[in-house]
Design a protein around this motif. Structure first.
Motif, PDB file in Angstrom:
ATOM      1  N   PHE A 160       0.800  -1.216   0.000  1.00 56.09           N
ATOM      2  CA  PHE A 160       0.000   0.000   0.000  1.00 56.09           C
ATOM      3  C   PHE A 160       0.838   1.273   0.000  1.00 56.09           C
ATOM      4  CE2 PHE A 160      -3.155  -2.786   2.424  1.00 56.09           C
ATOM      5  CZ  PHE A 160      -3.728  -3.231   1.241  1.00 56.09           C
ATOM      6  N   LEU A 161       2.061   1.184   0.506  1.00 57.63           N
ATOM      7  CA  LEU A 161       2.906   2.374   0.549  1.00 57.63           C
ATOM      8  C   LEU A 161       3.070   3.002  -0.833  1.00 57.63           C
ATOM      9  CD1 LEU A 161       5.784   1.365   3.001  1.00 57.63           C
ATOM     10  CD2 LEU A 161       3.998   3.061   3.384  1.00 57.63           C
ATOM     11  N   PHE A 162       3.100   2.150  -1.856  1.00 57.30           N
ATOM     12  CA  PHE A 162       3.285   2.654  -3.215  1.00 57.30           C
ATOM     13  C   PHE A 162       2.145   3.601  -3.590  1.00 57.30           C
ATOM     14  CE2 PHE A 162       3.691   2.755  -7.763  1.00 57.30           C
ATOM     15  CZ  PHE A 162       5.026   2.504  -8.024  1.00 57.30           C
ATOM     16  N   GLY A 163       0.929   3.237  -3.207  1.00 57.41           N
ATOM     17  CA  GLY A 163      -0.212   4.101  -3.497  1.00 57.41           C
ATOM     18  C   GLY A 163      -0.209   5.359  -2.654  1.00 57.41           C
ATOM     19  N   PHE A 164       0.186   5.233  -1.391  1.00 63.95           N
ATOM     20  CA  PHE A 164       0.218   6.380  -0.501  1.00 63.95           C
ATOM     21  C   PHE A 164       1.167   7.472  -1.006  1.00 63.95           C
ATOM     22  CE2 PHE A 164      -1.106   4.317   3.798  1.00 63.95           C
ATOM     23  CZ  PHE A 164      -2.388   4.208   3.308  1.00 63.95           C
ATOM     24  N   TYR A 165       2.316   7.031  -1.503  1.00 64.89           N
ATOM     25  CA  TYR A 165       3.344   7.995  -1.890  1.00 64.89           C
ATOM     26  C   TYR A 165       3.452   8.136  -3.409  1.00 64.89           C
ATOM     27  CZ  TYR A 165       4.478   7.802   3.010  1.00 64.89           C
ATOM     28  OH  TYR A 165       4.390   7.878   4.373  1.00 64.89           O
ATOM     29  N   ALA A 166       2.329   7.987  -4.064  1.00 66.64           N
ATOM     30  CA  ALA A 166       2.304   8.020  -5.527  1.00 66.64           C
ATOM     31  C   ALA A 166       2.840   9.331  -6.101  1.00 66.64           C
ATOM     32  CB  ALA A 166       0.877   7.775  -6.020  1.00 66.64           C
ATOM     33  N   THR A 167       2.483  10.459  -5.488  1.00 63.41           N
ATOM     34  CA  THR A 167       2.931  11.743  -6.036  1.00 63.41           C
ATOM     35  C   THR A 167       4.450  11.893  -5.941  1.00 63.41           C
ATOM     36  OG1 THR A 167       2.454  12.773  -3.890  1.00 63.41           O
ATOM     37  CG2 THR A 167       0.748  12.910  -5.586  1.00 63.41           C
ATOM     38  N   TYR A 168       5.045  11.396  -4.858  1.00 60.29           N
ATOM     39  CA  TYR A 168       6.495  11.481  -4.696  1.00 60.29           C
ATOM     40  C   TYR A 168       7.200  10.490  -5.627  1.00 60.29           C
ATOM     41  CZ  TYR A 168       5.139  13.954  -0.446  1.00 60.29           C
ATOM     42  OH  TYR A 168       4.579  14.833   0.445  1.00 60.29           O
ATOM     43  N   ALA A 171     -10.069  -9.965  -9.311  1.00 59.11           N
ATOM     44  CA  ALA A 171     -10.834  -8.778  -8.920  1.00 59.11           C
ATOM     45  C   ALA A 171      -9.927  -7.577  -8.689  1.00 59.11           C
ATOM     46  CB  ALA A 171     -11.647  -9.074  -7.660  1.00 59.11           C
ATOM     47  N   THR A 172      -8.780  -7.814  -8.038  1.00 55.06           N
ATOM     48  CA  THR A 172      -7.867  -6.700  -7.806  1.00 55.06           C
ATOM     49  C   THR A 172      -7.216  -6.237  -9.102  1.00 55.06           C
ATOM     50  OG1 THR A 172      -6.124  -8.286  -7.234  1.00 55.06           O
ATOM     51  CG2 THR A 172      -7.334  -7.318  -5.422  1.00 55.06           C
ATOM     52  N   ALA A 173      -7.002  -7.160 -10.037  1.00 53.21           N
ATOM     53  CA  ALA A 173      -6.399  -6.802 -11.314  1.00 53.21           C
ATOM     54  C   ALA A 173      -7.371  -6.008 -12.179  1.00 53.21           C
ATOM     55  CB  ALA A 173      -5.952  -8.058 -12.061  1.00 53.21           C
ATOM     56  N   VAL A 174      -8.633  -6.427 -12.199  1.00 55.89           N
ATOM     57  CA  VAL A 174      -9.630  -5.797 -13.075  1.00 55.89           C
ATOM     58  C   VAL A 174     -10.259  -4.571 -12.432  1.00 55.89           C
ATOM     59  CG1 VAL A 174     -11.816  -6.158 -14.295  1.00 55.89           C
ATOM     60  CG2 VAL A 174     -10.111  -7.995 -14.217  1.00 55.89           C
ATOM     61  N   PHE A 175     -10.500  -4.630 -11.126  1.00 55.05           N
ATOM     62  CA  PHE A 175     -11.218  -3.554 -10.442  1.00 55.05           C
ATOM     63  C   PHE A 175     -10.323  -2.771  -9.482  1.00 55.05           C
ATOM     64  CE2 PHE A 175     -14.557  -6.496 -11.712  1.00 55.05           C
ATOM     65  CZ  PHE A 175     -15.572  -5.641 -12.148  1.00 55.05           C
ATOM     66  N   GLY A 176      -9.986  -3.385  -8.343  1.00 49.82           N
ATOM     67  CA  GLY A 176      -9.344  -2.657  -7.256  1.00 49.82           C
ATOM     68  C   GLY A 176      -8.017  -2.021  -7.589  1.00 49.82           C
ATOM     69  N   GLY A 177      -7.110  -2.785  -8.192  1.00 52.65           N
ATOM     70  CA  GLY A 177      -5.773  -2.285  -8.437  1.00 52.65           C
ATOM     71  C   GLY A 177      -5.723  -1.074  -9.342  1.00 52.65           C
ATOM     72  N   PHE A 178      -6.682  -0.978 -10.237  1.00 48.53           N
ATOM     73  CA  PHE A 178      -6.712   0.161 -11.150  1.00 48.53           C
ATOM     74  C   PHE A 178      -7.683   1.246 -10.695  1.00 48.53           C
ATOM     75  CE2 PHE A 178      -4.687  -3.011 -13.837  1.00 48.53           C
ATOM     76  CZ  PHE A 178      -3.700  -2.261 -14.447  1.00 48.53           C
ATOM     77  N   THR A 179      -8.203   1.127  -9.474  1.00 50.96           N
ATOM     78  CA  THR A 179      -9.095   2.165  -8.947  1.00 50.96           C
ATOM     79  C   THR A 179      -8.429   3.535  -8.884  1.00 50.96           C
ATOM     80  OG1 THR A 179     -10.562   0.662  -7.741  1.00 50.96           O
ATOM     81  CG2 THR A 179     -10.360   2.895  -6.885  1.00 50.96           C
ATOM     82  N   PHE A 210       1.624   0.957 -10.488  1.00 42.15           N
ATOM     83  CA  PHE A 210       0.941   0.437  -9.312  1.00 42.15           C
ATOM     84  C   PHE A 210      -0.029  -0.670  -9.722  1.00 42.15           C
ATOM     85  CE2 PHE A 210      -2.726   0.636  -6.365  1.00 42.15           C
ATOM     86  CZ  PHE A 210      -2.078   0.368  -5.176  1.00 42.15           C
ATOM     87  N   GLY A 211      -0.788  -0.425 -10.787  1.00 44.40           N
ATOM     88  CA  GLY A 211      -1.735  -1.417 -11.280  1.00 44.40           C
ATOM     89  C   GLY A 211      -1.064  -2.636 -11.870  1.00 44.40           C
ATOM     90  N   ALA A 212       0.136  -2.463 -12.434  1.00 41.24           N
ATOM     91  CA  ALA A 212       0.844  -3.596 -13.039  1.00 41.24           C
ATOM     92  C   ALA A 212       1.109  -4.690 -12.010  1.00 41.24           C
ATOM     93  CB  ALA A 212       2.162  -3.126 -13.655  1.00 41.24           C
ATOM     94  N   GLY A 213       1.324  -4.298 -10.759  1.00 46.07           N
ATOM     95  CA  GLY A 213       1.520  -5.282  -9.710  1.00 46.07           C
ATOM     96  C   GLY A 213       0.308  -6.188  -9.565  1.00 46.07           C
ATOM     97  N   PHE A 214      -0.869  -5.633  -9.821  1.00 47.13           N
ATOM     98  CA  PHE A 214      -2.092  -6.423  -9.705  1.00 47.13           C
ATOM     99  C   PHE A 214      -2.249  -7.389 -10.871  1.00 47.13           C
ATOM    100  CE2 PHE A 214      -2.770  -2.747  -7.071  1.00 47.13           C
ATOM    101  CZ  PHE A 214      -3.381  -3.275  -5.947  1.00 47.13           C
ATOM    102  N   LEU A 215      -1.670  -7.053 -12.006  1.00 46.83           N
ATOM    103  CA  LEU A 215      -1.744  -7.966 -13.146  1.00 46.83           C
ATOM    104  C   LEU A 215      -0.949  -9.236 -12.887  1.00 46.83           C
ATOM    105  CD1 LEU A 215      -1.408  -5.456 -16.140  1.00 46.83           C
ATOM    106  CD2 LEU A 215      -3.492  -6.471 -15.192  1.00 46.83           C
ATOM    107  N   MET A 216       0.026  -9.164 -11.985  1.00 46.63           N
ATOM    108  CA  MET A 216       0.800 -10.351 -11.621  1.00 46.63           C
ATOM    109  C   MET A 216       0.075 -11.216 -10.597  1.00 46.63           C
ATOM    110  SD  MET A 216       3.627 -10.698 -13.268  1.00 46.63           S
ATOM    111  CE  MET A 216       4.641 -11.736 -12.206  1.00 46.63           C
TER     112      MET A 216
END
Length: 431
Positions: free
Chosen positions: A31-39, A375-383, A61-67
């Protein structure tokens, strides 16, 4: 020799702590990756266009969910074969490697194109590991649960994630208070990632002492990788339905936690500290509602909670975000996200245990993990990426509400299908 209640209870509490501590760390790093996305966008994906830079970051960030689906099948089948304990140690090792890579990679200004490529590799390792982590932990908790309290026990898989959100948000809040903005942007954002790496050895010790579940030890036949694939293929309708049922969980979760700091800062123009504080309080709220949802599902059944929460989400997600976007303030953001937190926590408390129950026992980890990962690859990860794109294209700051309502509608249809299918199977067996 039977185990007395006085000794059984502490042993179960210890098992819950050991298995969820690893889950805490893996999700904390993720989750840290999403938190600090702007940096991260500024460090590794520099661009003259802030929107383009942020979109590239969220794409990685979303690519991680594709794995995750790949990790779900390969690592999930491995866990179904060798056992919950050994498999969960492997997933932890892979996640730690990905996080360490992100911590150590120099910025784009230092090593050029190699920087974003190495960050991408770190995300892919994290995603591959997380593909089976959630399933492995959920199934472990389901198999060691006290009879009649399975929903309550399994809910601690998701609850442990909320602790990771609290710790990550608290670290971010503290860093923003103690360091200047330029220092945080330069290197301060790496500190929470480094903290995750430092506590890895302690989590390894906890998981090494994790006992195997009796359910797994009592199984005499364990499927090969080929048999796992065949069983998953045979049950493809169930896997897809499970994926859609998870859609509500992943979309809501990543909207109100991972995307929230970026949403508050870049869209609502609130301070970084305010956005992180809201995220921290939302995680506390999630932590409270998740076990309540799990325990309530043990008493009244899974289906009423799943249907009720999805209907409420469809009806209120966009209006709630519209109320926030109309006059963005700290208090409004907190109220709106706490409402969405209630919907998420109550739904997920029932959904996770339901997903462990509908999967064939011989591929329980692989089936759960694949449905969750899809679900995380199609929906959540790319939210985060979808929310950023919807706001950019429509000019409507509440547009992420459409995405959450759509995910909730998918979950509602899947829930009704799954329980109608289960009822039909029971009637056929009775005949």
């Amino acid at each position: 020799m039977s185990t007395s209640p006085s000794t059984q209870s502490p042993s179960k509490v210890g098992a819950v702590i050991r298995v969820t501590s690893g889950n805490f760390l893996e999700q904390f790093d993720f989750f840290l990756f999403g938190f600090y996305a702007t940096y991260i966008a500024a460090a590794f994906f520099p661009s003259g266009d802030e929107f383009a830079s942020l979109m590239m970051t969220f794409a990685v960030f979303g690519a991680g969910f594709l794995m995750r689906p790949l990790g779900a099948i390969i690592l999930g089948a491995y866990i179904d074969d060798v056992g919950r304990r050994k498999g969960l140690i492997v997933t932890l090792s892979i996640m730690a490697s990905g996080t360490l890579l992100i911590v150590l990679v120099p910025g784009y200004a230092t090593i050029g194109l190699a920087a974003p490529l190495l960050v991408l590799l770190g995300r892919l390792l994290q995603g591959f590991s997380a593909g089976a982590e959630l399933g492995g932990v959920s199934v472990y908790l389901a198999e060691m649960a006290t009879p009649g309290k399975k929903g309550f026990y399994v809910s601690w898989q998701s609850a442990s994630q909320q602790i990771s959100i609290v710790v990550a948000a608290a670290l971010g809040y503290g860093i923003n208070q103690w360091m200047g903005a330029s220092v945080v942007a330069d290197w301060g954002w790496r500190i929470p990632f480094a903290v995750g790496c430092i506590i890895v050895p302690f989590i390894f010790v906890l998981r090494r002492n994790l006992a195997e579940t009796e359910d797994f030890k009592n199984r005499t036949v364990r499927p090969t990788m080929k048999q796992v694939f065949a069983t998953l293929l045979t049950n493809w309708r169930l896997v897809i339905s499970g994926m859609l049922m998870v859609a509500m969980t992943t979309t809501a979760f990543y909207l109100i936690t991972v995307y929230a700091p970026t949403f508050g800062k870049t869209v609502l123009n609130l301070s970084t500290s305010d956005a992180l504080l809201v995220t921290l309080l939302v995680a506390v709220s999630n932590f409270i509602w998740l076990p309540i949802g799990g325990a309530l599902s043990d008493r009244i059944g899974r289906k009423p909670l799943l249907v009720g929460m999805t209907v409420l989400a469809i009806a209120t997600a966009y209006p709630a975000l519209s109320y926030l976007a109309a006059a963005p303030t700290f208090s409004r953001m907190l109220v709106v996200l706490l409402w969405l937190s209630f919907l998420y926590g109550m739904y997920n408390g029932a959904m996770v245990v339901a997903l462990t129950e509908i999967m064939p026992v011989e591929v329980r980890v692989a089936g759960f993990s694949l449905a969750y990962s899809l679900a995380t690859a199609v929906f959540g990860g790319f939210t985060p990426a979808m929310s950023t794109w919807l706001i950019h294209e429509t000019g409507d700051k509440a547009a992420p509400g459409y995405w959450m309502s759509f995910a909730a509608a998918c979950a509602l249809v899947a829930t009704l299908y799954i329980y109608r299918r289960a009822k039909g199977a029971q009637l056929s067996a009775a005949v």
